[in-house]
Structures are given as structure tokens and as C-alpha cells.
Design an enzyme around this catalytic site. Structure first.
Site, PDB file in Angstrom:
ATOM      1  N   HIS A 139       1.535 -19.397  21.753  1.00 44.55           N
ATOM      2  CA  HIS A 139       0.683 -18.716  20.771  1.00 44.55           C
ATOM      3  C   HIS A 139      -0.654 -18.390  21.421  1.00 44.55           C
ATOM      4  CE1 HIS A 139      -1.708 -17.846  17.260  1.00 44.55           C
ATOM      5  NE2 HIS A 139      -2.465 -18.907  17.455  1.00 44.55           N
ATOM      6  N   HIS A 141      -4.237 -15.192  21.241  1.00 41.67           N
ATOM      7  CA  HIS A 141      -5.009 -14.229  20.447  1.00 41.67           C
ATOM      8  C   HIS A 141      -5.339 -12.970  21.261  1.00 41.67           C
ATOM      9  CE1 HIS A 141      -6.790 -18.172  18.498  1.00 41.67           C
ATOM     10  NE2 HIS A 141      -5.551 -17.955  18.091  1.00 41.67           N
ATOM     11  N   GLU A 169       8.330   0.636  29.047  1.00 35.52           N
ATOM     12  CA  GLU A 169       8.888  -0.703  29.226  1.00 35.52           C
ATOM     13  C   GLU A 169       9.160  -1.460  27.923  1.00 35.52           C
ATOM     14  OE1 GLU A 169       9.197  -3.027  32.278  1.00 35.52           O
ATOM     15  OE2 GLU A 169       9.934  -1.000  32.649  1.00 35.52           O
ATOM     16  N   HIS A 210      -4.830 -12.581  13.416  1.00 36.47           N
ATOM     17  CA  HIS A 210      -4.954 -13.882  14.092  1.00 36.47           C
ATOM     18  C   HIS A 210      -4.442 -13.825  15.536  1.00 36.47           C
ATOM     19  CE1 HIS A 210      -4.617 -18.523  13.916  1.00 36.47           C
ATOM     20  NE2 HIS A 210      -4.426 -18.127  15.152  1.00 36.47           N
TER      21      HIS A 210
HETATM   22  O1  2HA Z   1      -5.371 -23.929  18.568  1.00 36.06           O
HETATM   23  O2  2HA Z   1      -5.056 -20.875  18.091  1.00 36.06           O
HETATM   24  O3  2HA Z   1      -4.133 -21.070  15.653  1.00 36.06           O
HETATM   25  C1  2HA Z   1      -6.177 -22.922  18.097  1.00 36.06           C
HETATM   26  C2  2HA Z   1      -5.375 -21.862  17.469  1.00 36.06           C
HETATM   27  C3  2HA Z   1      -4.973 -22.062  16.075  1.00 36.06           C
HETATM   28 ZN    ZN Z   2      -4.421 -19.218  16.884  1.00 43.29          ZN
END
Ligand code: 2HA
Ligand code: ZN
Length: 270
Positions: A139, A141, A169, A210
Site C-alpha cells: 500500500h 500514496h 503497457e 488516499h
Molecule cells: O501507514 O498509509 O493508510 C500509513 C498509511 C495508512
Molecule cells: Zn495509506
């Protein structure tokens, strides 16, 4: 017992989060990564009967009981991982139907795994059903994907088609497309369950306003998925406000399917 800091899984994890930080995807303590490990690989470096602490997870994940994960720590900065891996990372084994995590190494300042542990573990469980080879949930950002969720419809077909049109691509790298969640409160079991549900049909799940979740069989594949989607979003954010004179047509996307032997998600191309 070998030194765990020399383990290929540890070296690769440190290199990956360092690179994620360098890409600007993980400001401050943003982002989290979990890597599933084989017991035999862990046992080369640790006494797996030596449990340092037991940490409640707050959810159940029965299919993951007995599984080992190397996971980034809550509140920890990716930029610091390479200098103090044992503070910023932890190696845990899920037990008791996944309701408890046994800490075998790391989090040496008394810390624990990422606040997004539910989304990570539920996503691992969901992806393993689809692909038993899955090992990674990531995960972060990335700015352009985030920006895109402010100005583009969140309809999954439309969002995916736009990314596929932004670089040649994209359809080759993620033919199943990207799934999209609306803004939801992060760090909760609810967003974990919603992410895992979306993970059943795609390895990429956008968290609107997010960030993004990726899943894959190794750190390279997962990083590459996010990198490619982010490149598509970057092109989109460069051109969205300009008249579009050319694009990649559906006919051309079909040619890419044939050339690279991939199958676009059903119903996504005309
Ligand atoms: O850990 O990205 O979504 C920090 C984050 C929470
Ligand atoms: Zn996050």
C-alpha cells in the site's frame, strides 16, 4: 543460525521500501508492505519456537493461521527502514485463526505492525484463493493516482479504460484492470473487508483520495503493477485538461491482447 539481515527476503524488502520512498509514494509514515514467507525460509534465520510477544490482530483470518509475514511497523517511516530494519519491520506468525500474531523478530522499540494490518491480511487471504502463488500486499500514496480520484469518475470500467489508454503497457501489465473503492476510513476492519472483496477480481485496488493497494507473487511484480498504474495516471493528469487529439483505441487494445497473450477483463473493451 544465519544472520536474518542477510536473508534474501529481508534484503529485497529493505530495497523495495527504500525505493518506494524514493519514488515519493510514502511520505512520512505513509504506506505499508507485507510479505508472506515460507516457514522453512524463516527457520534458517530464527528459532521459530522463540516467541517474543503475542499481539492481538482484532480480526479473524482462519486461512492464514500458521503463516509467516514480514511487515512494516505502524508509525514507521520507509526512509528509515534501511538504517534500522529491526525497529521498523517485524516478522510475525499468525495463530489462533489469525486472531493473534506471534512476534518472532523486529519491532524492537515495542512497536507493532501497520495500522492497515486488517486490509493486508484480508487481502492476502483473498488473493491466495485466486492465486496460491501470491506473497505480497503493498500500500502507498502515489500522487497521480490520488490526483486522478479527484477529477475522474470512480466507475471501475471507466477508470480502468482511461489508464489503459494512457500508455501502451498498461493493458499488458494489468489486463484485469483496477478496482476502485470510494473514500473510506482507513485502518479499520471495514476497509479491510472491502479491499479484500475487490482483490478477488484484480491485483490493484485504488483507495480514493488516499492511495492504492497492490498484490502480487513477489515484491518486484507488485511494485511494477503500482508503478505502471501510476505512470498511466501521471499521463492522464498531464493531458486531462487538454483537448485529446489521439488515443489508444479499443481496436489497438485488442491487438495488444493478442500480441502479449493477455485477456482484458470481460466487458471492458468494445
Ligand atoms: O501507514 O498509509 O493508510 C500509513 C498509511 C495508512
Ligand atoms: Zn495509506
Amino acid at each position: 543460525m544465519k544472520d536474518i539481515l542477510t536473508a534474501p527476503f529481508m534484503v529485497e524488502m529493505i530495497r523495495t521500501v527504500t525505493n518506494m520512498y524514493a519514488h515519493g509514494w510514502d511520505e512520512r509514515n505513509g504506506g505499508n508492505v507485507s510479505l508472506m514467507l515460507e516457514e522453512k525460509d524463516v527457520a534458517e534465520y530464527l528459532d521459530i519456537t522463540n516467541v517474543l510477544r503475542v499481539i492481538p490482530t482484532g480480526f479473524a483470518a482462519p486461512t492464514l493461521a500458521g503463516k509467516y509475514f514480514l511487515v512494516t511497523g505502524t508509525g514507521k517511516y520507509f526512509k528509515n527502514v534501511q538504517y534500522a530494519p529491526d525497529v521498523n519491520l517485524g516478522l510475525v506468525r499468525l495463530v489462533e485463526d489469525g486472531k493473534m500474531a506471534e512476534l518472532l523478530w523486529g519491532y524492537t522499540d515495542g512497536g507493532q505492525f501497520t495500522s492497515e494490518f486488517p486490509a493486508h491480511m484480508m487481502s492476502h487471504a483473498a488473493r491466495l484463493e485466486v492465486n496460491p502463488e501470491n506473497r505480497v500486499v503493498m500500500h502507498c500514496h502515489p500522487a497521480n493516482l490520488l490526483a486522478m480520484t479527484y477529477v475522474h469518475t470512480l466507475d471501475e470500467i471507466a477508470f480502468t479504460r482511461t489508464l489503459w489508454q494512457m500508455c501502451t503497457e498498461c493493458i499488458v501489465v494489468f489486463p484485469e484492470g483496477v478496482n476502485v473503492l470510494p473514500w473510506m476510513l482507513c485502518g479499520t476492519n471495514e476497509i479491510g473487508e472491502a479491499t479484500a472483496e475487490k482483490m478477488k477480481t484484480a491485483r490493484l485496488v485504488v483507495w480514493s483520495q488516499h492511495g492504492i493497494y497492490g498484490a502480487g507473487k513477489d515484491l518486484d511484480e507488485t511494485f511494477g503493477l503500482i508503478e505502471t498504474a501510476e505512470k498511466g495516471a501521471e499521463i492522464y493528469m498531464k493531458i486531462a485538461h487538454l483537448p485529446r487529439v489521439n488515443t489508444i483505441t479499443d481496436e489497438q487494445l485488442h491487438l495488444l491482447e493478442k500480441r502479449f497473450n493477455v485477456k482484458a477483463r470481460d466487458g471492458y473493451l468494445n
